[in-house]
Design a protein around this motif. Structure first.
Motif, PDB file in Angstrom:
ATOM      1  N   LEU A 225      -0.877  -1.002 -11.782  1.00 48.01           N
ATOM      2  CA  LEU A 225      -1.050   0.193 -10.940  1.00 48.01           C
ATOM      3  C   LEU A 225      -0.960  -0.127  -9.455  1.00 48.01           C
ATOM      4  O   LEU A 225      -0.172   0.477  -8.724  1.00 48.01           O
ATOM      5  CB  LEU A 225      -2.395   0.867 -11.243  1.00 48.01           C
ATOM      6  CG  LEU A 225      -2.550   1.549 -12.598  1.00 48.01           C
ATOM      7  CD1 LEU A 225      -3.916   2.197 -12.705  1.00 48.01           C
ATOM      8  CD2 LEU A 225      -1.457   2.588 -12.830  1.00 48.01           C
ATOM      9  N   SER A 226      -1.793  -1.091  -9.000  1.00 52.57           N
ATOM     10  CA  SER A 226      -1.841  -1.368  -7.560  1.00 52.57           C
ATOM     11  C   SER A 226      -0.686  -2.257  -7.125  1.00 52.57           C
ATOM     12  O   SER A 226      -0.394  -2.358  -5.948  1.00 52.57           O
ATOM     13  CB  SER A 226      -3.177  -2.043  -7.199  1.00 52.57           C
ATOM     14  OG  SER A 226      -4.244  -1.232  -7.603  1.00 52.57           O
TER      15      SER A 226
ATOM     16  N   ASN B 163       2.570   1.200  -7.685  1.00 55.87           N
ATOM     17  CA  ASN B 163       2.288   1.668  -6.326  1.00 55.87           C
ATOM     18  C   ASN B 163       3.444   1.329  -5.389  1.00 55.87           C
ATOM     19  O   ASN B 163       3.924   2.177  -4.632  1.00 55.87           O
ATOM     20  CB  ASN B 163       0.972   1.056  -5.824  1.00 55.87           C
ATOM     21  CG  ASN B 163       0.519   1.660  -4.502  1.00 55.87           C
ATOM     22  OD1 ASN B 163       0.828   1.149  -3.435  1.00 55.87           O
ATOM     23  ND2 ASN B 163      -0.199   2.773  -4.576  1.00 55.87           N
TER      24      ASN B 163
ATOM     25  N   SER C 276      -4.951   1.147  -2.887  1.00 59.60           N
ATOM     26  CA  SER C 276      -5.715   1.452  -4.099  1.00 59.60           C
ATOM     27  C   SER C 276      -7.055   2.002  -3.643  1.00 59.60           C
ATOM     28  O   SER C 276      -7.365   1.982  -2.435  1.00 59.60           O
ATOM     29  CB  SER C 276      -5.906   0.213  -4.975  1.00 59.60           C
ATOM     30  OG  SER C 276      -7.027  -0.522  -4.533  1.00 59.60           O
TER      31      SER C 276
ATOM     32  N   SER D 123      -3.347   4.316  -5.778  1.00 56.09           N
ATOM     33  CA  SER D 123      -3.483   3.925  -7.188  1.00 56.09           C
ATOM     34  C   SER D 123      -4.959   4.033  -7.597  1.00 56.09           C
ATOM     35  O   SER D 123      -5.857   3.729  -6.799  1.00 56.09           O
ATOM     36  CB  SER D 123      -2.958   2.511  -7.426  1.00 56.09           C
ATOM     37  OG  SER D 123      -3.912   1.562  -7.024  1.00 56.09           O
TER      38      SER D 123
ATOM     39  N   ALA E  51      -6.102   8.593 -13.715  1.00 57.78           N
ATOM     40  CA  ALA E  51      -5.476   9.049 -12.467  1.00 57.78           C
ATOM     41  C   ALA E  51      -5.693  10.542 -12.218  1.00 57.78           C
ATOM     42  O   ALA E  51      -5.793  10.971 -11.064  1.00 57.78           O
ATOM     43  CB  ALA E  51      -3.983   8.722 -12.498  1.00 57.78           C
TER      44      ALA E  51
END
Ligand SMILES: Nc1ncnc2c1ncn2[C@@H]1O[C@H](COP(=O)(O)OP(=O)(O)O)[C@@H](O)[C@H]1O
Ligand SMILES: CC(=O)N[C@@H](CCC(=O)OP(=O)(O)O)C(=O)O
Length: 267
Positions: free
Chosen positions: A77-78, A82, A100, A145, A160
């Motif tokens: 995610l990060s 992202n 994040s 994120s 999310a």
């Protein structure tokens, strides 16, 4: 200043068109409503976990997050997702700031009630609104994120949709969920059609009858919480339709609009 939180689901990120990003940049330039992007990446996390031979399970639409899973969730995610979105916005000439929820203590979380059931899954307790507004004041579009930080600097995996709802609540911002479907689908004469609008009562009955299931459950729950806590308008929009975001902002009927109660129309 008005804000709009645009949540992009992992199911649609790879298919978002250059025009989607151009529309976001145009919104920022017009300065009427400032965009904030929150992204998911569930399918990308699942793919990476599979490649690493790490089993993954979902309970109530939330990923059971062990320490091993958490490392991968944060990395995907990060890291890759992202930066993929930051690059896509830069590519269209926008000023993007990838973050994040850990950066600047943006999202502070506590573990959700049953840590034995879900592992390191959190719920957002506090949003650092000052930090977020500062980034926006410097003409950046934040791309966030959903990894949050809690007591003793513990990381948490946040769904999310719920992270986007927490940010919309904190800013009293409109909220839209960009997904891979044209809205909440229901059966009509043997075919699936999107609802133009729906209410809390109808959502509860659609969940009870399994018409709303899986990843749609946290999405509608996030939508209702956001409305209850101060977000004015919430909708689920089709990421394949380029202008759905601008149409939503213009107040046009698009996707599924979610309301707490039925609004009686006066014509
Ligand atoms: N009633 C419903 N209408 C539309 N989609 C639904 C419904 N119930 C469950 N879903 C599922 O929810 C998915 C969207 O949620 P999710 O996969 O979590 O998307 P995102 O990546 O946008 O967060 C749809 O692709 C669909 O499979
Ligand atoms: C706790 C939890 O379930 N976190 C999600 C975070 C990503 C997400 O929500 O991505 P989508 O928006 O693409 O579904 C996960 O691990 O998949």
């Amino acid at each position: 200043m008005d804000y709009i939180v645009i949540k992009c689901g992992g199911s649609i990120i790879d298919q978002l068109s250059p025009d989607f990003y151009k529309n976001v940049i145009e919104l920022q330039k017009q300065k009427q409503v400032q965009p904030i992007i929150v992204h998911g990446g569930g399918p990308m996390i699942s793919t990476r976990l599979k490649q690493m031979n790490v089993a993954t399970t979902f309970v109530d639409g939330l990923r059971v997050t062990t320490k091993e899973v958490l490392d991968v969730v944060e990395m995907v995610l990060s890291g890759s997702v992202n930066k993929q979105m930051v690059r896509a916005l830069l590519q269209q000439g926008g000023q993007a700031m990838g973050l994040s929820g850990i950066d600047g203590y943006l999202l502070h979380a506590k573990p959700i009630t049953d840590i034995n059931k879900y592992g390191f899954v959190g719920e957002v307790e506090h949003v650092n609104v000052t930090f977020l507004k500062n980034i926006i004041a410097h003409d950046y579009i934040p791309i966030i994120s959903p990894i949050a930080i809690g007591e003793q600097n513990q990381r948490y995996n946040i769904n999310a949709d719920l992270a986007a709802a927490a940010i919309a609540q904190a800013l009293h911002a409109n909220l839209c969920f960009i997904s891979d479907i044209p809205g909440i689908l229901v059966d009509k004469n043997g075919q699936k059609h999107p609802l133009h609008e729906t209410t809390k009562k109808q959502i509860e009955s659609l969940i009870a009858s399994n018409i709303i299931y899986g990843g749609m459950i946290p999405k509608v729950q996030a939508a209702l919480t956001a409305l209850e806590q101060g977000a004015p308008c919430v909708a689920i929009l089709d990421g394949m339709k380029t202008n759905s975001l601008t149409d939503f902002i213009a107040g046009k009927q698009v996707g599924t609009s979610i309301q707490l109660e039925e609004v009686s129309h006066v014509y």
